[in-house]
Scaffold this motif. Structure first.
Motif, PDB file in Angstrom:
ATOM      1  N   PRO A  80       0.813  -1.212   0.000  1.00  0.00           N
ATOM      2  CA  PRO A  80       0.000   0.000   0.000  1.00  0.00           C
ATOM      3  C   PRO A  80       0.849   1.266   0.000  1.00  0.00           C
ATOM      4  O   PRO A  80       2.038   1.239   0.283  1.00  0.00           O
ATOM      5  CB  PRO A  80      -0.787  -0.124   1.296  1.00  0.00           C
ATOM      6  N   ILE A  81       0.182   2.374  -0.313  1.00  0.00           N
ATOM      7  CA  ILE A  81       0.775   3.698  -0.157  1.00  0.00           C
ATOM      8  C   ILE A  81       0.333   4.207   1.206  1.00  0.00           C
ATOM      9  O   ILE A  81      -0.878   4.425   1.432  1.00  0.00           O
ATOM     10  CB  ILE A  81       0.315   4.648  -1.271  1.00  0.00           C
ATOM     11  N   GLN A  82       1.255   4.345   2.124  1.00  0.00           N
ATOM     12  CA  GLN A  82       0.951   4.707   3.505  1.00  0.00           C
ATOM     13  C   GLN A  82       0.915   6.229   3.638  1.00  0.00           C
ATOM     14  O   GLN A  82       1.834   6.932   3.209  1.00  0.00           O
ATOM     15  CB  GLN A  82       1.995   4.133   4.454  1.00  0.00           C
ATOM     16  N   LEU A  83      -0.155   6.714   4.264  1.00  0.00           N
ATOM     17  CA  LEU A  83      -0.352   8.151   4.425  1.00  0.00           C
ATOM     18  C   LEU A  83      -0.374   8.478   5.910  1.00  0.00           C
ATOM     19  O   LEU A  83      -1.160   7.909   6.659  1.00  0.00           O
ATOM     20  CB  LEU A  83      -1.664   8.584   3.766  1.00  0.00           C
ATOM     21  N   PRO A 114       6.628  -0.663   0.208  1.00  0.00           N
ATOM     22  CA  PRO A 114       5.703   0.403   0.596  1.00  0.00           C
ATOM     23  C   PRO A 114       6.232   1.788   0.210  1.00  0.00           C
ATOM     24  O   PRO A 114       7.423   1.993   0.061  1.00  0.00           O
ATOM     25  CB  PRO A 114       5.607   0.259   2.103  1.00  0.00           C
ATOM     26  N   ILE A 115       5.287   2.714   0.095  1.00  0.00           N
ATOM     27  CA  ILE A 115       5.597   4.124  -0.162  1.00  0.00           C
ATOM     28  C   ILE A 115       4.943   4.918   0.956  1.00  0.00           C
ATOM     29  O   ILE A 115       3.762   4.707   1.276  1.00  0.00           O
ATOM     30  CB  ILE A 115       5.065   4.572  -1.527  1.00  0.00           C
ATOM     31  N   GLN A 116       5.700   5.780   1.561  1.00  0.00           N
ATOM     32  CA  GLN A 116       5.196   6.542   2.686  1.00  0.00           C
ATOM     33  C   GLN A 116       5.026   8.001   2.281  1.00  0.00           C
ATOM     34  O   GLN A 116       5.928   8.623   1.725  1.00  0.00           O
ATOM     35  CB  GLN A 116       6.168   6.459   3.871  1.00  0.00           C
ATOM     36  N   VAL A 117       3.825   8.525   2.587  1.00  0.00           N
ATOM     37  CA  VAL A 117       3.508   9.934   2.365  1.00  0.00           C
ATOM     38  C   VAL A 117       3.209  10.533   3.727  1.00  0.00           C
ATOM     39  O   VAL A 117       2.269  10.086   4.400  1.00  0.00           O
ATOM     40  CB  VAL A 117       2.325  10.109   1.403  1.00  0.00           C
ATOM     41  N   ARG A 118       4.023  11.519   4.160  1.00  0.00           N
ATOM     42  CA  ARG A 118       3.853  12.110   5.474  1.00  0.00           C
ATOM     43  C   ARG A 118       3.597  13.598   5.321  1.00  0.00           C
ATOM     44  O   ARG A 118       4.311  14.291   4.578  1.00  0.00           O
ATOM     45  CB  ARG A 118       5.086  11.882   6.332  1.00  0.00           C
ATOM     46  N   ILE A 119       2.591  14.057   6.077  1.00  0.00           N
ATOM     47  CA  ILE A 119       2.263  15.487   6.088  1.00  0.00           C
ATOM     48  C   ILE A 119       2.109  15.899   7.547  1.00  0.00           C
ATOM     49  O   ILE A 119       1.315  15.294   8.282  1.00  0.00           O
ATOM     50  CB  ILE A 119       0.970  15.775   5.302  1.00  0.00           C
TER      51      ILE A 119
END
Length: 840
Positions: A710-713, A749-754
């Motif tokens: 998954p793309i982790q947000l 996995p791909i991590q997107v952090r905001i």
């Protein structure tokens, strides 16, 4: 001589030298040397040939010097007004003509009478337009050689006593050598044979050098300088293979430094020498006058004392009584006492009225005799009524001693009075210390017969005074005066004279000017030596500085020549901190900027070609399936069994994906075009970035069913809002996440952090894909750039996405950067966005 067309005049560089060396160059050097000699040491020109111009030697030397300097200046600076050269030439030729008339014609020197008019005619010819660009030096030397040969063979004595005495044993062989060299040189010039001409010039140079040596030994400066210049000219022409071309920075530096160093030294030295000469002459005259006055005063005092003592003795009453009574014993006692105790006379005796010895002199051996024939007796008898003390002419006494006597009549009332005589020995007079300085020569002579009474150097008394052979007696007859004279050897004398009052004596004090001016001569030689040394130093410095400047300018010239055509791998060296170094540094900076610009242009061209290639490929990629799908649909319309609804849906979805891809490619190209033209603008509105990120992640996650990971947000607990352009921020997140998906394995996995940070919004997209090399990181956000491993791991695209992302972030006032541990280590893209729009 044959005259060819200008372009065929010289068949070789050697003939070019022979044809272009000018008489004017040699004459200018000769004039400079003569001017220096005449101005600095004019008192050396005392020999008989120069005595007619001696009083004007300084003026003549000044004309030589100024004329030569003007000609040198015009030779060094051809752009100067022509009038300066003609003025210099006129001064030089005027001085040369005067010298020729006074020294050559008047004294009968045939060599100078022949050579100087030839030099004058050659200089005038070279100045005419017909001969401009040509030199007559070689032809001049040929004529001089033939002329000298004719004089030596026909009239050997024409060379004057100095040269003739030296050349007499070999005059005819030397004349043959001159003739051979002159004929050979003429033949070589006519037949255009440089080898023969150089051989003849070498022989002539040796002959001229021999003549210069002979004249130097004889201290004939002008002749020595003339033949030295001619010899040097011959040897230079022999050694030169081509005439130097005076141009460029080195030549400009040399002539400037030469004029600035040599000419001021010569000018100031000449002025100082002139002032010093005048001061020494005034001092010399003053000292000579003082010496004459001292000698005259001393002699006058001694003569007056001798007369008074003799008169007092003759008029003493007891002495008169003894004379009248002829008391011989008393007279002898009185005369002998007077002889021993007066201190004024070396001998004393007494004669009766007939001239017979009445009382002899003990100092003279008691000599007796009849001396009526003596002048002093006769004059004393004639002057008995005045009781005058008569001073005789010098004569050789009976004892063989040169004397002068003082005689006075005694008992003047008698018909034939007796005569008292006091004698002064001339050798004793000479032993008296002179009051003049040791450097002065003192003579005392009797005007009546010119007999020498006293001289400081010799004891040749009673001979004719030496000064009368140098100065006319009439010039020495005045009570006091100052004259100049020349010895036969040419040495100049300063002659001061005065009459001794009450006597027929003349005192003469002479000084040799050469000895008096010897310190000044040494100083003049030092000044000329300093000038020559300054010229040599200027030459060396000009060569050193000129070489340095020329090399630097040549490097700049080569740099300019290579500018724009070849890459400048090494900058032009900038040595020092002067203007040239600054110019070189400026050139290097300009060349670097041009090189960078050219590199950027080359990179831009390469990127353009790469873009066109990629754009063609990327546009062809969606068009191919579109074309196939459309063709399949057309066949379906033509009667092929219809597709099932699922098949139709799949086909339409494939068409939509390709259209979306085309739309994205065209949009990226349009965005880049807007960026380059400055039309990339934002439409800011309040926006909650977490919701936008969730929407983008969901969209990409659903469009990529092949991904197993998954793309982790990661979002903050509360809303993170700011004034941003929603469409551009969507584009930013989409590009960054799509890149992460494209260059990552499906199972990583791909991590997107905001999250908020220091009042800003920090967005990070991290993957574990192919990573980025360190050398690619600085160029990652350039348009059309793709890292090498990204190009190998082809996943489509034009390389515009990250450039657009950077533009979007910078338009929002934020920063975008990427980090990676290296290839295969994944990468992280970080974005910092201000939450409020920047003011202004």
């Amino acid at each position: 001589m044959k005259r060819d067309h200008p372009q065929t005049l010289c068949e070789s560089p050697a003939m070019d030298v022979l044809d272009r060396v000018r008489v004017e160059w040699a004459a200018t050097v000769f004039g400079l040397l003569v001017g220096i000699t005449m101005v600095y040491v004019p008192y050396e020109f005392g020999s008989s040939p120069f005595q007619t111009i001696y009083t004007h030697v300084r003026l003549l030397g000044g004309m030589f010097l100024v004329g030569s300097i003007a000609q040198i200046a015009c030779l060094l600076y051809p752009s100067w007004p022509v009038g300066i050269g003609w003025l210099g030439r006129a001064l030089f030729l005027g001085a040369l003509g005067t010298y020729w008339w006074a020294v050559s014609l008047v004294s009968g020197g045939l060599t100078g009478a022949f050579l100087y008019p030839l030099m004058t005619a050659s200089m005038i010819a070279e100045a005419l337009p017909r001969w401009r660009g040509r030199g007559l030096f070689s032809a001049f030397l040929a004529v001089v050689a033939v002329g000298f040969a004719g004089l030596m063979l026909a009239e050997p004595t024409a060379f004057g006593p100095v040269l003739y005495s030296s050349l007499q044993p070999i005059v005819r062989p030397v004349g043959v050598l001159y003739l051979s060299a002159g004929v050979l040189l003429t033949f070589g010039l006519i037949r255009r044979r440089p080898g023969l001409s150089r051989l003849a010039l070498g022989v002539l140079g040796a002959l001229f050098l021999h003549m210069a040596f002979v004249l130097a030994v004889a201290v004939s400066w002008i002749g020595m300088e003339l033949y030295l210049v001619l010899a040097a000219g011959c040897f230079l022409v022999v050694l030169m293979r081509r005439l130097p071309q005076p141009s460029g920075v080195r030549w400009r530096l040399f002539r400037g430094m030469a004029i600035a160093s040599v000419l001021p030294v010569l000018a100031v030295g000449a002025l100082a020498s002139f002032v010093a000469q005048r001061a020494i002459e005034r001092e010399l005259r003053s000292k000579a006058e003082t010496a004459v006055d001292s000698e005259v005063a001393w002699l006058e005092q001694n003569v007056a004392a001798a007369r008074n003592v003799l008169r007092a003795q003759a008029q003493e009453p007891a002495f008169l009584a003894a004379t009248r009574s002829r008391d011989i014993a008393t007279l002898e006692a009185r005369v002998h006492q007077f002889e021993n105790q007066s201190g004024q006379f070396d001998a004393a005796w007494m004669l009766d009225g007939t001239g017979t010895t009445l009382v002899p002199s003990v100092a003279l051996g008691s000599l007796r005799g009849h001396f009526a024939h003596r002048e002093y007796f006769q004059r004393a008898q004639q002057a008995r009524h005045e009781s005058e003390v008569f001073l005789s002419q010098p004569f050789l006494g009976a004892g063989g001693q040169p004397v002068v006597v003082f005689a006075i009549p005694v008992d003047v009332e008698a018909e034939h009075p007796a005569v008292l005589v006091g004698a002064l020995s001339l050798p004793r007079l000479r032993l008296q210390r002179t009051l003049a300085a040791r450097s002065y020569h003192v003579e005392l002579f009797d005007q009546r017969d010119g007999a020498l009474l006293r001289e400081t150097d010799r004891n040749d008394v009673l001979t004719r005074a030496p000064i009368l052979d140098l100065v006319d007696a009439a010039d020495l007859s005045t009570p006091m005066g100052m004259n100049e004279a020349f010895e036969p050897s040419g040495r100049r004398l300063l002659v001061a004279h005065a009459q001794v009052p009450g006597t027929p004596w003349t005192v003469v004090v002479t000084a040799y000017l050469r000895e008096a001016f010897a310190p000044l001569t040494r100083l003049s030689a030092l000044v000329v030596g300093i000038a020559l040394l300054a010229g040599a130093v200027a030459l060396l410095l000009s060569r050193w500085a000129g070489r340095d400047v020329a090399q630097r300018l040549e490097a700049l010239r080569d740099g300019f020549a290579a500018l724009g055509t070849l890459p400048l791998e090494h900058p032009v060296p900038a040595r020092g901190n002067d203007e040239l170094a600054q110019l070189t540094s400026g050139f290097n900076e300009m060349a670097a900027r041009i090189e960078r610009t050219q590199q950027e242009l080359r990179e831009a061209v390469a990127l353009r070609d790469q873009f066109l290639s990629m754009a063609s490929h990327e546009l062809r990629t969606p068009l191919t399936p579109l074309k196939a799908t459309v063709a399949m649909l057309l066949r379906q319309e033509a009667g092929v069994p219809p597709l099932s609804p699922d098949k139709q849906r799949s086909t339409i979805m494939r068409l939509q994906r390709q259209v979306d891809r085309l739309t994205r490619l065209v949009g990226d190209m349009l965005d880049v075009s807007r960026m380059q033209s400055g039309r990339f603008s934002l439409n800011r509105t309040p926006l909650e970035v977490g919701a936008l990120a969730r929407e983008v992640v969901d969209r990409i996650q659903h469009s990529r069913p092949e991904r197993s990971a998954p793309i982790q947000l990661e979002l903050p607990e509360g809303p993170l809002t700011g004034e941003w352009d929603e469409q551009r921020l969507d584009q930013l997140l989409t590009n960054l996440i799509e890149n992460a998906v494209r260059y990552s394995p499906p199972d990583t996995p791909i991590q997107v952090r905001i999250h908020p940070e220091d009042g800003d919004a920090l967005l990070e997209v991290e993957d574990r894909g192919i990573g980025i090399s360190a050398e690619s990181l600085p160029h990652l956000f350039a348009p059309f750039y793709r890292a090498q491993n990204a190009a190998l791991h082809y996943a489509g695209g034009l390389g515009l996405g990250l450039a657009i992302c950077r533009e979007i972030v910078e338009r929002h006032g934020g920063t975008l950067w990427a980090t990676s541990a290296g290839p295969g280590q994944g990468s992280r893209f970080s974005v910092r966005l201000p939450r409020a729009a920047p003011s202004g």
